[in-house]
Design a protein around this motif. Sequence first.
Motif, PDB file in Angstrom:
ATOM      1  N   ALA A 384     -54.946  16.287 -13.677  1.00 47.25           N
ATOM      2  CA  ALA A 384     -54.982  17.640 -13.387  1.00 47.25           C
ATOM      3  C   ALA A 384     -56.323  18.058 -13.483  1.00 47.25           C
ATOM      4  CB  ALA A 384     -54.050  18.602 -14.340  1.00 47.25           C
ATOM      5  N   ALA A 385     -57.037  17.511 -14.722  1.00 49.26           N
ATOM      6  CA  ALA A 385     -58.587  17.974 -14.990  1.00 49.26           C
ATOM      7  C   ALA A 385     -59.429  17.404 -13.845  1.00 49.26           C
ATOM      8  CB  ALA A 385     -58.883  17.468 -16.227  1.00 49.26           C
ATOM      9  N   ILE A 386     -59.075  16.212 -13.316  1.00 49.46           N
ATOM     10  CA  ILE A 386     -59.744  15.675 -12.271  1.00 49.46           C
ATOM     11  C   ILE A 386     -59.671  16.303 -11.174  1.00 49.46           C
ATOM     12  CG2 ILE A 386     -60.202  13.621 -10.809  1.00 49.46           C
ATOM     13  CD1 ILE A 386     -59.673  12.054 -13.210  1.00 49.46           C
ATOM     14  N   ASP A 387     -58.318  16.721 -10.592  1.00 51.94           N
ATOM     15  CA  ASP A 387     -57.892  17.403  -9.512  1.00 51.94           C
ATOM     16  C   ASP A 387     -58.655  18.618  -9.567  1.00 51.94           C
ATOM     17  OD1 ASP A 387     -56.405  17.755  -6.781  1.00 51.94           O
ATOM     18  OD2 ASP A 387     -55.723  19.573  -7.972  1.00 51.94           O
ATOM     19  N   GLY A 388     -58.884  19.241 -10.683  1.00 50.91           N
ATOM     20  CA  GLY A 388     -59.611  20.766 -10.690  1.00 50.91           C
ATOM     21  C   GLY A 388     -60.942  20.662 -10.613  1.00 50.91           C
ATOM     22  N   PHE A 389     -61.592  19.762 -11.336  1.00 49.46           N
ATOM     23  CA  PHE A 389     -63.201  19.543 -11.085  1.00 49.46           C
ATOM     24  C   PHE A 389     -63.447  19.132  -9.748  1.00 49.46           C
ATOM     25  CE2 PHE A 389     -63.069  18.925 -15.859  1.00 49.46           C
ATOM     26  CZ  PHE A 389     -63.817  20.047 -16.134  1.00 49.46           C
ATOM     27  N   ALA A 390     -62.586  18.345  -8.870  1.00 49.64           N
ATOM     28  CA  ALA A 390     -63.023  18.166  -7.590  1.00 49.64           C
ATOM     29  C   ALA A 390     -62.675  19.223  -6.726  1.00 49.64           C
ATOM     30  CB  ALA A 390     -61.829  16.899  -7.037  1.00 49.64           C
ATOM     31  N   LEU A 394     -65.922  20.997  -4.485  1.00 49.90           N
ATOM     32  CA  LEU A 394     -65.749  21.015  -2.986  1.00 49.90           C
ATOM     33  C   LEU A 394     -66.165  22.747  -2.734  1.00 49.90           C
ATOM     34  CD1 LEU A 394     -62.483  19.164  -1.750  1.00 49.90           C
ATOM     35  CD2 LEU A 394     -64.952  18.716  -1.346  1.00 49.90           C
ATOM     36  N   ARG A 395     -65.692  23.591  -3.450  1.00 52.69           N
ATOM     37  CA  ARG A 395     -65.993  24.856  -3.278  1.00 52.69           C
ATOM     38  C   ARG A 395     -67.599  25.257  -3.703  1.00 52.69           C
ATOM     39  NH1 ARG A 395     -60.964  28.288  -6.071  1.00 52.69           N
ATOM     40  NH2 ARG A 395     -59.256  27.193  -4.997  1.00 52.69           N
ATOM     41  N   TYR A 396     -68.049  24.612  -4.630  1.00 47.24           N
ATOM     42  CA  TYR A 396     -69.222  24.951  -5.178  1.00 47.24           C
ATOM     43  C   TYR A 396     -70.345  23.627  -5.093  1.00 47.24           C
ATOM     44  CZ  TYR A 396     -66.823  29.151  -6.767  1.00 47.24           C
ATOM     45  OH  TYR A 396     -65.756  30.074  -7.067  1.00 47.24           O
ATOM     46  N   PRO A 397     -70.587  23.409  -3.806  1.00 44.78           N
ATOM     47  CA  PRO A 397     -71.550  22.139  -3.895  1.00 44.78           C
ATOM     48  C   PRO A 397     -72.819  21.971  -4.622  1.00 44.78           C
ATOM     49  CG  PRO A 397     -70.793  22.868  -1.455  1.00 44.78           C
ATOM     50  CD  PRO A 397     -70.488  23.945  -2.581  1.00 44.78           C
ATOM     51  N   ASP A 398     -73.093  23.226  -4.920  1.00 49.03           N
ATOM     52  CA  ASP A 398     -74.410  23.281  -5.635  1.00 49.03           C
ATOM     53  C   ASP A 398     -74.178  22.824  -7.243  1.00 49.03           C
ATOM     54  OD1 ASP A 398     -72.755  25.393  -5.993  1.00 49.03           O
ATOM     55  OD2 ASP A 398     -74.632  26.686  -6.657  1.00 49.03           O
ATOM     56  N   ARG A 399     -72.895  22.853  -7.637  1.00 49.72           N
ATOM     57  CA  ARG A 399     -72.775  22.532  -9.143  1.00 49.72           C
ATOM     58  C   ARG A 399     -71.738  21.248  -9.008  1.00 49.72           C
ATOM     59  NH1 ARG A 399     -70.195  27.083 -12.567  1.00 49.72           N
ATOM     60  NH2 ARG A 399     -70.800  25.460 -14.011  1.00 49.72           N
ATOM     61  N   ALA A 400     -72.057  20.361  -7.993  1.00 46.49           N
ATOM     62  CA  ALA A 400     -71.362  19.161  -7.805  1.00 46.49           C
ATOM     63  C   ALA A 400     -71.650  18.231  -8.714  1.00 46.49           C
ATOM     64  CB  ALA A 400     -71.283  18.670  -6.410  1.00 46.49           C
ATOM     65  N   ASP A 402     -72.345  18.346 -11.959  1.00 45.54           N
ATOM     66  CA  ASP A 402     -71.947  18.714 -13.254  1.00 45.54           C
ATOM     67  C   ASP A 402     -70.306  18.329 -13.064  1.00 45.54           C
ATOM     68  OD1 ASP A 402     -74.128  19.455 -14.161  1.00 45.54           O
ATOM     69  OD2 ASP A 402     -73.993  21.720 -13.767  1.00 45.54           O
ATOM     70  N   HIS A 403     -69.593  18.740 -11.889  1.00 46.89           N
ATOM     71  CA  HIS A 403     -68.463  18.534 -11.824  1.00 46.89           C
ATOM     72  C   HIS A 403     -67.937  17.074 -11.593  1.00 46.89           C
ATOM     73  CE1 HIS A 403     -68.108  22.924 -10.092  1.00 46.89           C
ATOM     74  NE2 HIS A 403     -68.164  22.750 -11.236  1.00 46.89           N
ATOM     75  N   LEU A 404     -68.934  16.430 -11.083  1.00 51.11           N
ATOM     76  CA  LEU A 404     -68.791  14.864 -10.998  1.00 51.11           C
ATOM     77  C   LEU A 404     -68.647  14.251 -12.373  1.00 51.11           C
ATOM     78  CD1 LEU A 404     -70.827  14.060  -7.824  1.00 51.11           C
ATOM     79  CD2 LEU A 404     -68.241  13.801  -8.069  1.00 51.11           C
ATOM     80  N   LYS A 405     -69.591  14.743 -13.210  1.00 49.74           N
ATOM     81  CA  LYS A 405     -69.904  14.140 -14.718  1.00 49.74           C
ATOM     82  C   LYS A 405     -68.610  14.581 -15.459  1.00 49.74           C
ATOM     83  CE  LYS A 405     -74.830  14.576 -15.019  1.00 49.74           C
ATOM     84  NZ  LYS A 405     -75.907  15.365 -15.809  1.00 49.74           N
ATOM     85  N   ALA A 406     -68.000  15.643 -15.099  1.00 49.67           N
ATOM     86  CA  ALA A 406     -66.785  16.081 -15.925  1.00 49.67           C
ATOM     87  C   ALA A 406     -65.689  14.938 -15.278  1.00 49.67           C
ATOM     88  CB  ALA A 406     -66.223  17.371 -15.687  1.00 49.67           C
ATOM     89  N   ILE A 407     -65.715  14.949 -14.136  1.00 51.17           N
ATOM     90  CA  ILE A 407     -64.649  14.061 -13.427  1.00 51.17           C
ATOM     91  C   ILE A 407     -64.843  12.561 -13.971  1.00 51.17           C
ATOM     92  CG2 ILE A 407     -63.806  12.671 -11.332  1.00 51.17           C
ATOM     93  CD1 ILE A 407     -64.525  15.377  -9.639  1.00 51.17           C
TER      94      ILE A 407
END
Length: 583
Positions: A384-390, A394-400, A402-407
Motif C-alpha cells: 500500500a505504501a509503495i502504491d501510494g508513493f508511486a 505520477l502526480r508530482y513529477p518534480d518530487r519523484a 523523494d518518492h522513489l527513495k521511499a518506494i
Amino acid sequence: MTETSQVPRSFRRESRLFLWVAVLLVLFLNFATLLFFRESVDWGSRATERRSVEILRRVAAAADPGEGLARAAAEPDVFYAAAYDLDGRRTRTTSRGLEAPMTMPGGNPGPGGALTDWRGNPPHVVSILSTPSGYYALALDPGAGAALRSQARWLTVFVPATGVALVVLAALYLRSLLRPYDRLLAAAGAAPREELAVAAVDERDFLIASFESTIAALSEKERELQRLARAEKERADDLEIAAHTLARNLPTGLLSVDREGRVIELNQAGVEILGLDAPPRGEPFESSLSGVPELSELLQGVLSERSAATRREIRWRRGGEERVLGVTAVPARGADDRFLGVLALFTDVSEVRRLEARVALVRHLADLGNVSAGAAHEFRNAAAAIDGFADLALRYPDRAPDHLKAIRREAQEMSRVTSDFLLFARPEGFPPERVNLAAVADSACEETERAFPGLRVRRGGDFPEISGSSVLLRRAVVNLLRNAVEATPAGRRAEEDAVSLTGETGGGEVMLAVGDRGPGVEKAEREKIFLPFYSTKPEGVGFGLAIVARIAELHGGTVEVGARSGGGSLFTLHVPGEMRSDP
C-alpha cells in the motif's frame, strides 16, 4: 561360679620352666655344633698344610730339582712350584693359573724347617721348605677348605651373638607370651555360664570346662538362629515369588545380566518388545541382543564402567519398521557393595515419539500460519505504501526522486521481512565451521554503531572459537544489539555502558549477553517476546527476537531474557562450545 583366683596357677610355672630349658638346649646344641664344625675345619686345614709340605719334601728329595718342580706342578690342585736361592730370589718356577713371586713369599722357616701360610684372592695355601742349597715354595688350592675357614670365623661370632639375643628376647617377652593366655583366662572367668564343677587341678581344666559350657550355650543359640533362618528363608521365598509375579506382569521390559555378561532374567514383556522367541536365560547378552546393537553396547558400557545410564533412547529396526526404546540401565550391587551385574528397564516408546512428531508438525504449521499471516500483513502495508508513493510520483513529477527513495525503502523492508520469513519457515542446515566469536562481536558492534551515530557498545569478556555459522551468529548478535538500542531511551544512549556485549564460557557452553538501559521486560511478557510478530514497540515488527531464537535453536542453544543490574534488560544467547555435525 568358680573364681579364677581360686584356681592353681601351675601352667605359668611349667611354661617358664619349659621355655628356659628349651633355650638352654638350643644354646647347647648351637655351641656343640659350632665346636664340632670348627674342629672339622681345623682338621681339614692341617691336612691341607701337611700335603703341601709333603709335596715340597718330595721336590727337595728329587735328583733333578727341575723335574721335581714339574712333578709338583702337575698335581691338579697346585698353582705353582718355585725354587729360590739363599737370598730369597726366584731361580726356577713351574706354574699353572698363578705366577710365583720373584722373591720368596713369606718369612724364613729356619734350617730344615717348613712354614705354611693361608692367603686369599684367589684362596690358596703357600708352603716354604728350607734346604741347604736354598728354598722351595708351593701354592696349593685348598678347595672348599678356604670357604669353610671363612664360615667358621663368621659362625664363631654369629652363634654366640645369636645365643645372647635369644636369652635377652626370652627374658623380655616371657611375660608377653603368657599375656594372651591371661586374657583368655580372664575372659573365661567373666563369661556368663552355669556353675562349673572344676577339679581345681590348674587353670587349664578351668578353661576347658568354661569353653565347654560356652560351646553348649552357642549350640543352643545356633539352633535358635537356624529356626530364625528358616523363617527368614520362607519370607524370602515369598518375596521372590512376589518379585517374579511382578516382573512377569510388568508392562515394561526387565532385563538382568550378571557380571560375566550372561542373561539372568528377561520378563515376558521384554521378550515381546525385543521380538525374541523365548527368554535367553544363561546366554551371553551380546549374542541374544545382536538384533539391537545399541542396547548391547549400552549394557557393555555399564558393565565395564559400572556407572548408570539413565533415560537413553535407542533406535533399531524390527520387521522393516523403526522402533524406539527408552532404556535405563544401572549397576546392581549387593548389601556388601559387591558388584553383581546390570539391571535394565526398557519400554517401547515408538508410538509416543511418532505422536510427538505429529504434534510438533501441527505446532510448526500453526506457527507457520501465524508467521504467514504476519508476513502477509507486512507485505500488504508495504505494498500500500509503495502504491501510494508511486501515485504521488505520477502526480508530482518534480518530487519523484523523494518518492522513489521511499518506494526503495519500502521494497528493502519487504525484502528483509521475506528473508526473515524464509529463515523462520524453512530453516536449512548449514555446514559447521570454526567461528571466531571475537570477530563476530566486533563486526556486529561496528554495524550497530554505524546505524546509530554517537553510540558506543561496551565490549568485554571471553569470545572463544566455536563450531557454527558465522553469518547466522552475526545476524543474531546484530538483532540483539538493535533491540537493545531501540529499547534504550535516546537520552541515555550516549552513556558508557548503555548498551553492552559480554562473552562468558562455562559448563561446556558460550554465553553472549547483551544489556540495555530500557524499561525492562515484564515477567509475563518474557515467554511471548520471542514469538514472531510480537512486539511491545509502536514501530516494531516483532520478528527480530524470533529470528534470534531460531538461530539459537539451529545451533543447539537457547536465548533468554532477564533483568540487568542497574536497570534495563539482559538478553543472553547460549550456544554449545562444540556442536553436532548434523544440525
